[in-house]
Each structure stands twice: as structure tokens, then as C-alpha cells.
Design a protein around this motif. Structure first.
Motif, PDB file in Angstrom:
ATOM      1  N   ARG A   9       0.717  -1.059   0.209  1.00 59.21           N
ATOM      2  CA  ARG A   9      -0.089   0.087   0.111  1.00 59.21           C
ATOM      3  C   ARG A   9       0.919   1.264   0.011  1.00 59.21           C
ATOM      4  N   GLY A  10       0.439   2.074  -0.881  1.00 61.42           N
ATOM      5  CA  GLY A  10       1.337   3.596  -1.024  1.00 61.42           C
ATOM      6  C   GLY A  10       0.546   4.718  -1.055  1.00 61.42           C
ATOM      7  N   ARG A  11       1.032   5.651  -1.732  1.00 62.84           N
ATOM      8  CA  ARG A  11       0.486   6.951  -1.589  1.00 62.84           C
ATOM      9  C   ARG A  11      -1.039   7.042  -2.011  1.00 62.84           C
ATOM     10  N   GLY A  12      -1.258   6.379  -2.830  1.00 62.77           N
ATOM     11  CA  GLY A  12      -2.899   6.516  -3.103  1.00 62.77           C
ATOM     12  C   GLY A  12      -3.515   5.967  -2.187  1.00 62.77           C
ATOM     13  N   HIS A  13      -3.120   5.107  -1.394  1.00 63.05           N
ATOM     14  CA  HIS A  13      -3.869   4.463  -0.098  1.00 63.05           C
ATOM     15  C   HIS A  13      -4.204   5.663   0.908  1.00 63.05           C
ATOM     16  N   THR A  14      -2.882   6.471   1.020  1.00 60.64           N
ATOM     17  CA  THR A  14      -3.125   7.539   1.965  1.00 60.64           C
ATOM     18  C   THR A  14      -3.959   8.593   1.442  1.00 60.64           C
ATOM     19  N   GLU A  15      -4.058   9.014   0.205  1.00 63.22           N
ATOM     20  CA  GLU A  15      -4.478   9.866  -0.188  1.00 63.22           C
ATOM     21  C   GLU A  15      -6.314   9.754  -0.223  1.00 63.22           C
ATOM     22  N   ARG A  16      -6.748   8.382  -0.349  1.00 67.06           N
ATOM     23  CA  ARG A  16      -7.952   7.928  -0.398  1.00 67.06           C
ATOM     24  C   ARG A  16      -8.541   8.083   1.339  1.00 67.06           C
ATOM     25  N   ILE A  17      -7.520   7.864   2.177  1.00 71.51           N
ATOM     26  CA  ILE A  17      -7.924   7.877   3.566  1.00 71.51           C
ATOM     27  C   ILE A  17      -8.065   9.385   3.923  1.00 71.51           C
ATOM     28  N   VAL A  18      -7.186  10.178   3.604  1.00 72.07           N
ATOM     29  CA  VAL A  18      -6.948  11.889   3.674  1.00 72.07           C
ATOM     30  C   VAL A  18      -8.501  12.380   3.340  1.00 72.07           C
ATOM     31  N   ASN A  19      -8.719  12.009   1.883  1.00 76.57           N
ATOM     32  CA  ASN A  19      -9.751  12.674   1.519  1.00 76.57           C
ATOM     33  C   ASN A  19     -10.964  12.203   2.331  1.00 76.57           C
ATOM     34  N   MET A  20     -11.289  10.975   2.678  1.00 75.40           N
ATOM     35  CA  MET A  20     -12.293  10.523   3.601  1.00 75.40           C
ATOM     36  C   MET A  20     -12.752  11.221   4.696  1.00 75.40           C
ATOM     37  N   ILE A  21     -11.407  11.663   5.420  1.00 73.05           N
ATOM     38  CA  ILE A  21     -11.343  11.984   6.624  1.00 73.05           C
ATOM     39  C   ILE A  21     -11.717  13.648   6.615  1.00 73.05           C
ATOM     40  N   ASN A  22     -11.299  14.206   5.385  1.00 74.54           N
ATOM     41  CA  ASN A  22     -11.490  15.577   5.375  1.00 74.54           C
ATOM     42  C   ASN A  22     -12.909  16.039   5.112  1.00 74.54           C
ATOM     43  N   GLU A  23     -13.560  14.978   4.663  1.00 71.28           N
ATOM     44  CA  GLU A  23     -15.054  14.881   4.242  1.00 71.28           C
ATOM     45  C   GLU A  23     -15.797  15.048   5.569  1.00 71.28           C
ATOM     46  N   MET A  24     -15.276  14.406   6.568  1.00 74.51           N
ATOM     47  CA  MET A  24     -15.979  14.478   7.787  1.00 74.51           C
ATOM     48  C   MET A  24     -16.130  15.701   8.604  1.00 74.51           C
ATOM     49  N   ASP A  25     -15.242  16.714   8.204  1.00 75.05           N
ATOM     50  CA  ASP A  25     -15.327  18.011   8.888  1.00 75.05           C
ATOM     51  C   ASP A  25     -15.190  17.912  10.455  1.00 75.05           C
ATOM     52  N   ALA A  26     -14.343  17.124  10.951  1.00 71.36           N
ATOM     53  CA  ALA A  26     -14.190  16.555  12.360  1.00 71.36           C
ATOM     54  C   ALA A  26     -13.415  17.801  13.273  1.00 71.36           C
ATOM     55  N   ASP A  27     -13.886  17.831  14.328  1.00 72.61           N
ATOM     56  CA  ASP A  27     -13.185  18.783  15.392  1.00 72.61           C
ATOM     57  C   ASP A  27     -11.831  18.293  15.620  1.00 72.61           C
ATOM     58  N   LEU A  28     -11.509  16.956  15.716  1.00 72.15           N
ATOM     59  CA  LEU A  28     -10.036  16.317  15.845  1.00 72.15           C
ATOM     60  C   LEU A  28     -10.068  15.206  14.995  1.00 72.15           C
ATOM     61  N   VAL A  29      -8.812  14.982  14.627  1.00 68.49           N
ATOM     62  CA  VAL A  29      -8.406  13.937  13.850  1.00 68.49           C
ATOM     63  C   VAL A  29      -7.213  13.218  14.661  1.00 68.49           C
ATOM     64  N   THR A  30      -7.367  11.819  14.498  1.00 67.53           N
ATOM     65  CA  THR A  30      -6.591  11.077  15.421  1.00 67.53           C
ATOM     66  C   THR A  30      -6.077   9.903  14.783  1.00 67.53           C
ATOM     67  N   VAL A  31      -4.763   9.698  14.880  1.00 67.92           N
ATOM     68  CA  VAL A  31      -3.929   8.584  14.073  1.00 67.92           C
ATOM     69  C   VAL A  31      -3.618   7.650  14.991  1.00 67.92           C
ATOM     70  N   VAL A  32      -3.941   6.636  15.392  1.00 67.76           N
ATOM     71  CA  VAL A  32      -3.453   5.684  16.571  1.00 67.76           C
ATOM     72  C   VAL A  32      -2.843   4.649  16.297  1.00 67.76           C
ATOM     73  N   GLY A  33      -1.719   4.925  15.576  1.00 74.12           N
ATOM     74  CA  GLY A  33      -0.639   4.018  15.573  1.00 74.12           C
ATOM     75  C   GLY A  33      -0.628   2.903  14.248  1.00 74.12           C
ATOM     76  N   ASP A  34       0.671   2.502  13.876  1.00 76.99           N
ATOM     77  CA  ASP A  34       1.011   1.486  12.860  1.00 76.99           C
ATOM     78  C   ASP A  34       0.618   2.153  11.403  1.00 76.99           C
ATOM     79  N   LEU A  35       1.242   3.287  11.400  1.00 75.43           N
ATOM     80  CA  LEU A  35       0.985   4.105  10.149  1.00 75.43           C
ATOM     81  C   LEU A  35       1.906   3.337   9.102  1.00 75.43           C
ATOM     82  N   VAL A  36       2.934   2.848   9.467  1.00 77.48           N
ATOM     83  CA  VAL A  36       3.833   2.281   8.388  1.00 77.48           C
ATOM     84  C   VAL A  36       4.518   0.968   8.658  1.00 77.48           C
TER      85      VAL A  36
END
Length: 396
Positions: free
Chosen positions: A191-218
Motif C-alpha cells: 500500500r502506497g501514496r494512493g492509499h494515503t490520499e484516499r484516507i485523507v480525502n475521506m477524513i476531510n469530508e467528515m469535517d471533524a473537530d479532531l483527527v486522531t491517528v492511533v498507530g501502525d502508520l507504516v
């Protein structure tokens, strides 16, 4: 010495698994000859492929990932199906043996008597061979079909899970606070950059107050995966984006990744706590950090905390809630389990972690566990689709 013992044990298990597969899929289904020899060679090659993949991908030989991890998934489901078939196969073999034992035995005829009819041929070996081939075909088709379904699930877009969690101490002014939660993105060989871009777009559409990335990024170094992680700098939130380490960060150069995510605009929470209006947001390092003198430190994290304020803790592994509960944590957000990733693997995960997926309670502390947005090892998810979660907090 402990590492050597583990490696020897792991190689022994892999060898036994492939011997079992050879016995059930090759020896039991073929007669002596070139096909059996070819099957033996294939079993040997596949047996070597598994440890070669596990070791080679850690050393940068990523070309091994697709064949090695795909075989690992198919192998897993072959084992599951064949083990389940052992009992009906045993019953069928006993039935065949009983039928042979009860067959009439031709009477012996003396030299002066009438000529005896030749005994009926014994078809039991052919029936056993047919039975073994039927089981092997069923196991092969099932393993291939389930793995194919799992590949489609794992490589597809994460599903959005929405969960509403009431917190008794949450001020009315913070009712409806929205936290985007993602874990186990597992950028790496598959999994590479395209995977990250899809997740970022999905999170940004949520318009959240906080964004949390809880480990095992890489699953790799900054040099190998820095470009793949770069889209994280586009994450948007009203009150910040936060990161805690998972166990795989410690296998991938954790300090470099902590510095890199900070450069991308994520705030690492390393055994520390922040006050965000009427809420405390805390983060602890993963348990794996203990081997690197960088483990979780709960006393430091919660020193001087006002117990009247609600606290949300970011911790990679659900089992860390056993310590969090001692400090009055109201809610812990975790990942790590992948929801089991491949049924029935979740049964083994349950032996290690108190919650495998979803919302639960550990010693009075609410714990929400996301399935994670990626996968580790086989690019297969069965019964645990990839997931990004929107957590909505409500006052009681």
C-alpha cells in the motif's frame, strides 16, 4: 537466545504446516510417480517462500510481498478447511473400512469341486483416493474463493463507521464533538501514496473537530515511505490532528517517524496530555516501545490531571485500557487488532486483547476499537472490512 528459539519454533511450525498440506493435498490424492514428486517440490518451494517473505520484506525485498503474502492467506484458509474436514473424512474412511470388512468372502473350492468364480476386485483404494481428491478440491476452491473475496475487501475503500458515545463528564458546550479516528494504515510493500490520499480525502469530508491517528502508520523507513505518507499534511480539523505510536513504528525507526509526522503537521502525543476546552486529550506510547526505552508512561501522562474533566486517551492497543482505567480514563480510542482481519483469526486475537472491534468497556473505561484502514501481511480481510471511524461525543 530468545530470538533464536522463536525463529527455530516459527520455522518448525511452518515446516509442519506444509508437511500437513503436502500429505492431504499431494500424497493422499496421487499415486507414486512424477505428479507426486512435482507436488512435493511445489510444497517445498512454498514452504520456503513464507519465511523468505517475512524476512525479505523487512530487508527491502518488496517484490516478495505479493506472492508470499497471497500464499500465506491461501495457506491459512487451506489449513482451516482441511482441519474442519478431518472429522467427516475420518467418518467416511471408517465407513469404507466397515463396508470392506462386512463384504462376503468367496468360499474355497476343492480340487474336485466346481470351478469358483474369481473374487470381486477391491475398490476400496480407489474410493479412498476419490474421497481424498474430493476433499482437496473442495478445500482448494474454498480457500481460493475466500481469499479472493478478502482481497477485494482489503484493497477496496474503507467503510465509514459512525459511533455515538456518551461521556458523563462532558460539558454541554462540547456536546456533539466529532473525532475522526483512523489506525493501522500500514503503508508498506503493498500500500502506497494512493492509499494515503484516499484516507485523507475521506477524513476531510467528515469535517471533524479532531483527527486522531492511533498507530501502525507504516511498515518501512521514512526513506522508503516518506513520499507515501506525504498526503497526511492535507488533513484538516478544527482543533488539531494527533498521532500516537503503534508497535510497527518501533519496527520501522520510530523516532524518525515521530519527527516526520510532526513535520507533516500531526501532533505526536508521547505520554502527554493536552487540555482542549472542557476536555483532556491524552496519548501514550505503544507497549512495544518498552524494548526501545520508549514505552507507555501512565503516571507521567496523568500527573496533575483534574479528575472532574473528561479524558479521552489515544492508545494503540486495547489492552492498554487495563492501565488507563486505573487513572479514571473516560474513553480510550484504539486500533491494533484489525478486527481480527481474517476470520477465524479473531478468536486468537481475543485471547490477547479485551476488545477486538467496536465499543466495549474495560474496568469501567469505555474503549472503542477500530478495524483499521489497512492490513498487515496478506492483502486479505474477511469478516473485518477496513474502516475509518467518526466518533461523536455526547454529554449525559
Amino acid at each position: 537466545m530468545g530470538v533464536i528459539v522463536f525463529v527455530v519454533f516459527a520455522f518448525a511450525v511452518i515446516g509442519l504446516i506444509h508437511f500437513y498440506l503436502w500429505k492431504r493435498l499431494i500424497r493422499d490424492t496421487t499415486r507414486p510417480g512424477r505428479w507426486r514428486r512435482a507436488g512435493g517440490v511445489a510444497a517445498l518451494v512454498l514452504g520456503v517462500l513464507v519465511p523468505a517473505t517475512l524476512v525479505g520484506t523487512r530487508m527491502g525485498q518488496w517484490w516478495l510481498a505479493w506472492p508470499g503474502y497471497l500464499w500465506l492467506a491461501v495457506m491459512f484458509y487451506l489449513i482451516v478447511v482441511l482441519v474442519v474436514l478431518e472429522i467427516p473424512m475420518l467418518v467416511a474412511k471408517l465407513w469404507l473400512r466397515r463396508g470392506r470388512a462386512s463384504a462376503p468372502v468367496p468360499a474355497l473350492v476343492g480340487a474336485g469341486g466346481p470351478a469358483a468364480e474369481p473374487p470381486a476386485p477391491d475398490h476400496q483404494p480407489d474410493r479412498r483416493l476419490l474421497l481424498a481428491r474430493g476433499a482437496a478440491i473442495f478445500a482448494g476452491l474454498t480457500a481460493a474463493g475466500v481469499s479472493g473475496y478478502g482481497i477485494r475487501s482489503a484493497l477496496g475503500p474503507p467503510q465509514l463507521d459512525r459511533v455515538s458515545i456518551p461521556l458523563a463528564k462532558l460539558p454541554r458546550t462540547m456536546d456533539g464533538m466529532r473525532i475522526a479516528l483512523v489506525s493501522d494504515i500500514h503503508l508498506g510493500p503493498l500500500r502506497g501514496r494512493g492509499h494515503t490520499e484516499r484516507i485523507v480525502n475521506m477524513i476531510n469530508e467528515m469535517d471533524a473537530d479532531l483527527v486522531t491517528v492511533v498507530g501502525d502508520l507504516v511498515d518501512g523507513s521514512v526513506e522508503e515511505l516518506g513520499a507515501a505518507a506525504a498526503p497526511l499534511e492535507r488533513l484538516r480539523s478544527r482543533r488539531g490532528t494527533y498521532f500516537v505510536t503503534g508497535n510497527h513504528e518501533y519496527f520501522s525507526g520510530h523516532q524518525e517517524w515521530v519527527d516526520e509526522v510532526a513535520r507533516l503537521g500531526l501532533r505526536p502525543l508521547r505520554n502527554e496530555r493536552l487540555e482542549i476546552e472542557g476536555l483532556d486529550l491524552a496519548g501514550v506510547n505503544d507497549i512495544a516501545g518498552e524494548e526501545y526505552e520508549d514505552g507507555p508512561d501512565f503516571p507521567k501522562t496523568f500527573d496533575g490531571r483534574d479528575p472532574s474533566r473528561p479524558v479521552v486517551l489515544l492508545a494503540h492497543q486495547p489492552v492498554q485500557a487495563e492501565n488507563a482505567a486505573k487513572y479514571g480514563v473516560d474513553l480510550q480510542l484504539s486500533g491494533h487488532t484489525h478486527g481480527g482481519q481474517m476470520v477465524p483469526w479473531h478468536l486468537l486475537v481475543r485471547l490477547e486483547q479485551p476488545i477486538v472491534s467496536g465499543l466495549g468497556t474495560v474496568d469501567g473505561t469505555k474503549v472503542y476499537v477500530t478495524n483499521g484502514a489497512g492490513f498487515w501481511g496478506p492483502p486479505v480481510r474477511v469478516g473485518a472490512p477496513p474502516q475509518v471511524t467518526l466518533v461523536e461525543l455526547h454529554s449525559q
